[in-house]
Enzyme design. Structure first.
Site, PDB file in Angstrom:
ATOM      1  N   LEU A  86     -20.495   6.355 -29.347  1.00  0.00           N
ATOM      2  CA  LEU A  86     -21.344   5.204 -29.684  1.00  0.00           C
ATOM      3  C   LEU A  86     -20.704   4.222 -30.658  1.00  0.00           C
ATOM      4  O   LEU A  86     -21.355   3.290 -31.112  1.00  0.00           O
ATOM      5  CB  LEU A  86     -22.682   5.710 -30.238  1.00  0.00           C
ATOM      6  CG  LEU A  86     -23.422   6.661 -29.289  1.00  0.00           C
ATOM      7  CD1 LEU A  86     -24.767   7.076 -29.867  1.00  0.00           C
ATOM      8  CD2 LEU A  86     -23.603   6.048 -27.902  1.00  0.00           C
ATOM      9  N   ILE A  89     -14.387   0.930 -30.228  1.00  0.00           N
ATOM     10  CA  ILE A  89     -12.993   1.356 -30.401  1.00  0.00           C
ATOM     11  C   ILE A  89     -12.231   0.197 -31.066  1.00  0.00           C
ATOM     12  O   ILE A  89     -12.264  -0.928 -30.569  1.00  0.00           O
ATOM     13  CB  ILE A  89     -12.350   1.699 -29.037  1.00  0.00           C
ATOM     14  CG1 ILE A  89     -13.143   2.817 -28.341  1.00  0.00           C
ATOM     15  CG2 ILE A  89     -10.894   2.123 -29.206  1.00  0.00           C
ATOM     16  CD1 ILE A  89     -13.253   4.108 -29.112  1.00  0.00           C
ATOM     17  N   HIS A 105     -20.989   4.906 -18.533  1.00  0.00           N
ATOM     18  CA  HIS A 105     -22.219   4.249 -18.970  1.00  0.00           C
ATOM     19  C   HIS A 105     -23.334   4.595 -17.983  1.00  0.00           C
ATOM     20  O   HIS A 105     -23.114   4.563 -16.768  1.00  0.00           O
ATOM     21  CB  HIS A 105     -22.006   2.725 -19.032  1.00  0.00           C
ATOM     22  CG  HIS A 105     -23.191   2.006 -19.595  1.00  0.00           C
ATOM     23  ND1 HIS A 105     -23.473   2.000 -20.949  1.00  0.00           N
ATOM     24  CD2 HIS A 105     -24.190   1.308 -18.991  1.00  0.00           C
ATOM     25  CE1 HIS A 105     -24.592   1.303 -21.149  1.00  0.00           C
ATOM     26  NE2 HIS A 105     -25.042   0.884 -19.993  1.00  0.00           N
TER      27      HIS A 105
HETATM   28  C1  GAR Z   1     -24.419   9.786 -21.187  1.00  0.00           C
HETATM   29  O1  GAR Z   1     -25.540   9.525 -20.391  1.00  0.00           O
HETATM   30  C2  GAR Z   1     -23.524   8.568 -21.259  1.00  0.00           C
HETATM   31  O2  GAR Z   1     -23.485   7.841 -20.068  1.00  0.00           O
HETATM   32  C3  GAR Z   1     -24.201   7.768 -22.345  1.00  0.00           C
HETATM   33  O3  GAR Z   1     -24.544   8.722 -23.315  1.00  0.00           O
HETATM   34  C4  GAR Z   1     -24.833   9.967 -22.652  1.00  0.00           C
HETATM   35  C5  GAR Z   1     -24.028  11.050 -23.321  1.00  0.00           C
HETATM   36  O4  GAR Z   1     -24.388  12.290 -22.817  1.00  0.00           O
HETATM   37  N1  GAR Z   1     -23.328   6.769 -22.868  1.00  0.00           N
HETATM   38  C6  GAR Z   1     -23.763   5.568 -23.233  1.00  0.00           C
HETATM   39  O5  GAR Z   1     -24.946   5.243 -23.203  1.00  0.00           O
HETATM   40  C7  GAR Z   1     -22.669   4.594 -23.708  1.00  0.00           C
HETATM   41  N2  GAR Z   1     -23.148   3.276 -23.779  1.00  0.00           N
HETATM   42  P1  GAR Z   1     -23.443  13.549 -23.020  1.00  0.00           P
HETATM   43  O6  GAR Z   1     -23.129  13.619 -24.525  1.00  0.00           O
HETATM   44  O7  GAR Z   1     -24.274  14.695 -22.583  1.00  0.00           O
HETATM   45  O8  GAR Z   1     -22.208  13.364 -22.195  1.00  0.00           O
END
Ligand code: GAR
Length: 202
Positions: A86, A89, A105
């Site tokens: 989050l 970078i 995403h």
């Molecule tokens: C996932 O759904 C990913 O796509 C999202 O966070 C979640 C992490 O889950 N990423 C974002 O929203 C980035 N903008 P995880 O820790 O179980 O992989």
């Protein structure tokens, strides 16, 4: 073969999907490092239990994140996978790893992305917009949140009875499949970028 550093801020289910794809021989890579901006991220404890080196990264994008490149170098990582990470970078890391950083995403970019659009917030916004499809996107990372050429994208239907949780679960299943698949395209050196678009060679 890719030597991957995974950056993760939370649960780490995409990290686990990448790890499984490597273990089952579907992804020609190894995991050199898991970094998180949260000491208590489940992704870190899970990685540590697998014997993967972990680092809690204390950086503020404003300080240039000077130590990130050093960490990557020290662990022999040549590719970065953002799996629910989050933080932005730092620009000098993007420059040093141009076209070697991908993000997953949980929506169809360029819709429903950008600052503040992560996790549940994304699915809530998708439902509020009333769109009939959502999905997952794997894209190359540039200097902005959720921008950069798209590598893979797959749709899921938005069902009438969906809540943010049921939609998230449907999208997550797709994420776990297409993220390792997208990484394998890099492992096979099949990804070319031209005019801001990704082209996959056969
Ligand atoms: C996932 O759904 C990913 O796509 C999202 O966070 C979640 C992490 O889950 N990423 C974002 O929203 C980035 N903008 P995880 O820790 O179980 O992989």
């Amino acid at each position: 073969m890719l030597h991957i550093a995974v950056f993760a801020s939370g649960r780490g289910s995409n990290l686990q999907a990448i790890h499984s794809a490597i273990a089952s021989g579907h992804l020609d890579a190894d995991l050199r490092l898991v970094l998180s901006n949260h000491t208590d991220a489940a992704a870190l404890s899970w990685a540590a239990a697998q014997g993967i080196p972990t680092v809690h990264l204390r950086y503020d994008a404003k300080d240039g994140g000077g130590d990130i490149l050093e960490l990557l170098h020290d662990h022999g990582a040549d590719f970065i996978a953002l799996a629910g990470y989050l933080k932005l970078i730092p620009a000098h890391v993007v420059r040093a790893f141009r076209h070697r950083i991908v993000n997953i995403h949980p929506a169809l970019l360029p819709s429903f992305g950008g600052p503040g659009m992560y996790g549940r917030h994304v699915h809530t916004a998708v439902l509020a917009a009333g769109v009939k499809v959502s999905g997952a996107t794997v894209h190359l990372v540039d200097e902005e949140y959720d921008r950069g050429p798209i590598v893979r994208q797959e749709c899921v239907p938005v069902e009438e009875g969906d809540t943010a949780e049921t939609l998230a679960a449907r999208v997550l299943e797709v994420e776990h499949r297409i993220f390792p698949e997208a990484l394998q395209l890099f492992a096979q050196d099949r990804v070319k970028v031209a005019d801001g678009r990704v082209f996959i060679s056969q």
